[in-house]
Design a protein around this motif. Structure first.
Motif, PDB file in Angstrom:
ATOM      1  N   VAL B  51       0.851  -1.202   0.000  1.00 19.63           N
ATOM      2  CA  VAL B  51       0.000   0.000   0.000  1.00 19.63           C
ATOM      3  C   VAL B  51       0.887   1.253   0.000  1.00 19.63           C
ATOM      4  O   VAL B  51       0.655   2.195  -0.760  1.00 19.63           O
ATOM      5  CB  VAL B  51      -0.969   0.011   1.210  1.00 19.63           C
ATOM      6  CG1 VAL B  51      -1.841   1.251   1.178  1.00 19.63           C
ATOM      7  CG2 VAL B  51      -1.837  -1.215   1.212  1.00 19.63           C
ATOM      8  N   VAL B  52       1.926   1.231   0.851  1.00 21.16           N
ATOM      9  CA  VAL B  52       2.834   2.398   0.942  1.00 21.16           C
ATOM     10  C   VAL B  52       3.546   2.630  -0.384  1.00 21.16           C
ATOM     11  O   VAL B  52       3.603   3.762  -0.883  1.00 21.16           O
ATOM     12  CB  VAL B  52       3.855   2.216   2.101  1.00 21.16           C
ATOM     13  CG1 VAL B  52       4.911   3.313   2.068  1.00 21.16           C
ATOM     14  CG2 VAL B  52       3.150   2.215   3.432  1.00 21.16           C
ATOM     15  N   PHE B  55       1.245   4.078  -2.865  1.00 21.57           N
ATOM     16  CA  PHE B  55       1.026   5.507  -2.608  1.00 21.57           C
ATOM     17  C   PHE B  55       2.217   6.338  -3.121  1.00 21.57           C
ATOM     18  O   PHE B  55       2.037   7.311  -3.871  1.00 21.57           O
ATOM     19  CB  PHE B  55       0.828   5.728  -1.102  1.00 21.57           C
ATOM     20  CG  PHE B  55       0.700   7.172  -0.711  1.00 21.57           C
ATOM     21  CD1 PHE B  55      -0.494   7.832  -0.902  1.00 21.57           C
ATOM     22  CD2 PHE B  55       1.770   7.858  -0.166  1.00 21.57           C
ATOM     23  CE1 PHE B  55      -0.625   9.167  -0.556  1.00 21.57           C
ATOM     24  CE2 PHE B  55       1.656   9.180   0.179  1.00 21.57           C
ATOM     25  CZ  PHE B  55       0.452   9.844  -0.013  1.00 21.57           C
ATOM     26  N   ILE B  73      -2.353   7.935  -7.550  1.00 26.06           N
ATOM     27  CA  ILE B  73      -2.211   7.644  -6.113  1.00 26.06           C
ATOM     28  C   ILE B  73      -3.336   6.680  -5.725  1.00 26.06           C
ATOM     29  O   ILE B  73      -3.114   5.653  -5.089  1.00 26.06           O
ATOM     30  CB  ILE B  73      -2.298   8.929  -5.267  1.00 26.06           C
ATOM     31  CG1 ILE B  73      -1.177   9.896  -5.642  1.00 26.06           C
ATOM     32  CG2 ILE B  73      -2.246   8.610  -3.780  1.00 26.06           C
ATOM     33  CD1 ILE B  73      -1.297  11.262  -4.996  1.00 26.06           C
ATOM     34  N   LEU B  74      -4.533   7.040  -6.173  1.00 28.37           N
ATOM     35  CA  LEU B  74      -5.709   6.212  -5.873  1.00 28.37           C
ATOM     36  C   LEU B  74      -5.590   4.829  -6.515  1.00 28.37           C
ATOM     37  O   LEU B  74      -5.799   3.806  -5.857  1.00 28.37           O
ATOM     38  CB  LEU B  74      -6.954   6.930  -6.388  1.00 28.37           C
ATOM     39  CG  LEU B  74      -8.302   6.428  -5.925  1.00 28.37           C
ATOM     40  CD1 LEU B  74      -9.231   7.611  -5.741  1.00 28.37           C
ATOM     41  CD2 LEU B  74      -8.930   5.479  -6.901  1.00 28.37           C
ATOM     42  N   SER B  77      -2.517   2.715  -5.043  1.00 33.32           N
ATOM     43  CA  SER B  77      -2.806   2.319  -3.660  1.00 33.32           C
ATOM     44  C   SER B  77      -3.839   1.200  -3.635  1.00 33.32           C
ATOM     45  O   SER B  77      -3.721   0.235  -2.865  1.00 33.32           O
ATOM     46  CB  SER B  77      -3.341   3.501  -2.854  1.00 33.32           C
ATOM     47  OG  SER B  77      -2.437   4.539  -2.871  1.00 33.32           O
ATOM     48  N   SER B  78      -4.856   1.341  -4.496  1.00 34.37           N
ATOM     49  CA  SER B  78      -5.917   0.321  -4.544  1.00 34.37           C
ATOM     50  C   SER B  78      -5.354  -1.025  -4.999  1.00 34.37           C
ATOM     51  O   SER B  78      -5.681  -2.068  -4.428  1.00 34.37           O
ATOM     52  CB  SER B  78      -7.035   0.749  -5.483  1.00 34.37           C
ATOM     53  OG  SER B  78      -7.480   2.014  -5.133  1.00 34.37           O
ATOM     54  N   TYR B  81      -3.346  -2.461  -2.257  1.00 37.36           N
ATOM     55  CA  TYR B  81      -4.209  -2.956  -1.170  1.00 37.36           C
ATOM     56  C   TYR B  81      -4.865  -4.287  -1.544  1.00 37.36           C
ATOM     57  O   TYR B  81      -4.857  -5.228  -0.756  1.00 37.36           O
ATOM     58  CB  TYR B  81      -5.270  -1.893  -0.865  1.00 37.36           C
ATOM     59  CG  TYR B  81      -6.171  -2.253   0.289  1.00 37.36           C
ATOM     60  CD1 TYR B  81      -5.685  -2.249   1.595  1.00 37.36           C
ATOM     61  CD2 TYR B  81      -7.502  -2.614   0.077  1.00 37.36           C
ATOM     62  CE1 TYR B  81      -6.504  -2.585   2.659  1.00 37.36           C
ATOM     63  CE2 TYR B  81      -8.327  -2.948   1.125  1.00 37.36           C
ATOM     64  CZ  TYR B  81      -7.825  -2.931   2.420  1.00 37.36           C
ATOM     65  OH  TYR B  81      -8.623  -3.270   3.466  1.00 37.36           O
TER      66      TYR B  81
END
Lengths: 277, 159
Positions: B51-52, B55, B73-74, B77-78, B81
């Protein structure tokens, strides 16, 4: 479950939610924050040759460095320009004062007022190839209400040349049709610069124009400059072209000459409309 | 410190290869190598790290590509995740697992990308965008295999 345990257990989820929140914040401020747009424009200027800035970093590092080096020079230029603007403002005030003085003096002496002209910018938006030498459509940039039919349209060639291009044929809102000087329907009174020779300039749908109705005794030579003759809406003394050839006596019984335009009519783009204030 | 240095080196390499790919291929055929790295981190490192890294890489991608800031970023990150959930639940050393997870990550990315296109209308969605799925999966899989090789050699040296 304590808060510490909860955080340690769901750390990825918490961080994911935070990053989502951050990205949504960025996306929502995108169109509203002008400062963010300014920063982005700054980045685009320095890094973006094409759409990906990395091209510049990898392919053109010197260009980027040069741009950064230019910053102090740009700053100096900006300061000088600010000074010029101040000087220009003083000159403008002096000019206004002189105009007022002239008005007062002419009123005092009973002279007719000098007509005040003003330029309005316009840009050619459409020029049909079939009507290339006949007409064009312009978009008037500014106070279009002052523009009337028959307003003269002028081309400005740096540094100090003005050429007559045509007249406003019709106007609707900000859009106007220009009757070019090369149109066969265009007939304007002209004279030879520094001479008392007058005639009518007639278009021929080509870059070559003709002056007809010149008196047989009038002096006209090849290379003479043709300028407008200030009748009706036309301004006095705007250059059109040069006499290219003396054609002799026309069917009308007057002297006829051919005129070559003093500018490239194919390349005209930004024009000026002359209006009375 | 060493991990951070490694991360920075990988980012430099990613930028370099991204430029090479951008120059040589049309936009609808460009593989997303950033995505491959995030999938690799999700499989071999940990959930939080994926996740980091999603990002951080999203921020870098948005800055250097000058797209609408925040989109990647979205997306990254998704992807980090979603793929991070598979960490320690699958055998990451198997090639078919790597291929499937890479495909899954790409599908998540593309799905969210199209969803964002519909919501914020950054550009018109087109079928030709889907062509990049194939190249991303193929190149991403190769990259994961190479990183896996490099990563396993590093572990061997540490042992």
């Amino acid at each position: 479950m304590t808060l510490k345990e909860f955080v340690s257990k769901y750390r990825p989820t918490i961080f994911f939610i935070l990053s989502l929140f951050f990205s949504i914040l960025c996306l929502s401020t995108q169109s509203t924050t002008k400062y963010l747009l300014t920063i982005r424009s700054f980045f685009v200027y320095f890094f973006s040759f094409t759409y990906i800035p990395v091209y510049r970093i990898v392919n053109y590092p010197l260009v980027v460095v040069n741009r950064f080096v230019k910053i102090p020079f740009l700053y100096e230029e900006n300061l000088k320009l600010k000074k010029v603007v101040k000087d220009m403002y003083i000159l403008k005030l002096q000019n206004e004062h002189l105009i007022r003085q002239i008005d007062e003096l002419s009123t005092y002496k009973g002279l007719s007022a000098i007509p005040q002209y003003r330029f309005i910018n316009c840009e050619i938006v459409t020029r049909e190839y079939k009507e290339w030498f006949n007409e064009c459509i312009v978009n008037i940039d500014g106070d279009s209400e002052l523009v009337t039919d028959d307003s003269p349209v002028i081309a400005y060639l740096a540094p100090d040349k003005f050429f007559f291009v045509g007249r406003i044929w019709s106007k609707r809102g900000n859009i106007a049709k220009v009757l070019l000087v090369t149109n066969t329907l265009s007939m304007i009174p002209v004279r030879i610069k520094n001479k008392n020779t007058h005639g009518i300039l007639i278009g021929s749908s080509s870059p070559i124009l003709y002056i007809d109705y010149i008196l047989l005794e009038d002096d006209i030579r090849i290379g003479d400059t043709v300028v407008t003759f200030g009748i009706n809406n036309l301004p006095e003394g705007v250059e059109i072209g040069r006499v290219e050839n003396i054609l002799g006596i026309s069917d009308t019984g007057f002297k006829k000459v051919s005129v070559k335009l003093g500018y490239n009519i194919n390349s005209i783009k930004n024009l000026l409309i002359l209006v009375r204030q | 410190m060493k991990r951070l240095l490694m991360f920075l080196i990988i980012i430099v390499f990613l930028i370099f290869f991204d430029v090479l790919i951008s120059i040589s291929l049309p936009y609808y055929l460009r593989p997303n190598i950033w995505l491959a790295y995030i999938v690799f981190v999700a499989l071999f490192k940990s959930h939080i790290e994926s996740v980091v890294s999603g990002f951080v890489l999203g921020v870098i991608y948005d800055v250097i590509h000058l797209t609408v800031f925040g989109v990647n970023i979205l997306l990254f990150s998704s992807v980090g995740y979603v793929c991070g959930w598979l960490n320690k639940h699958v055998d990451e050393t198997l090639w078919n697992v790597q291929l499937i997870v890479m495909f899954l990550g790409t599908m998540v990315y593309v799905f969210l990308y199209f969803l964002l296109l519909l919501i914020i209308k950054i550009s018109k969605p087109g079928i030709h965008h889907l062509l990049s799925i194939i190249s991303t999966v193929v190149v991403g899989f190769i990259l994961i295999r190479l990183l896996n090789l490099f990563y396993s050699q590093q572990i061997d040296r540490q042992l």
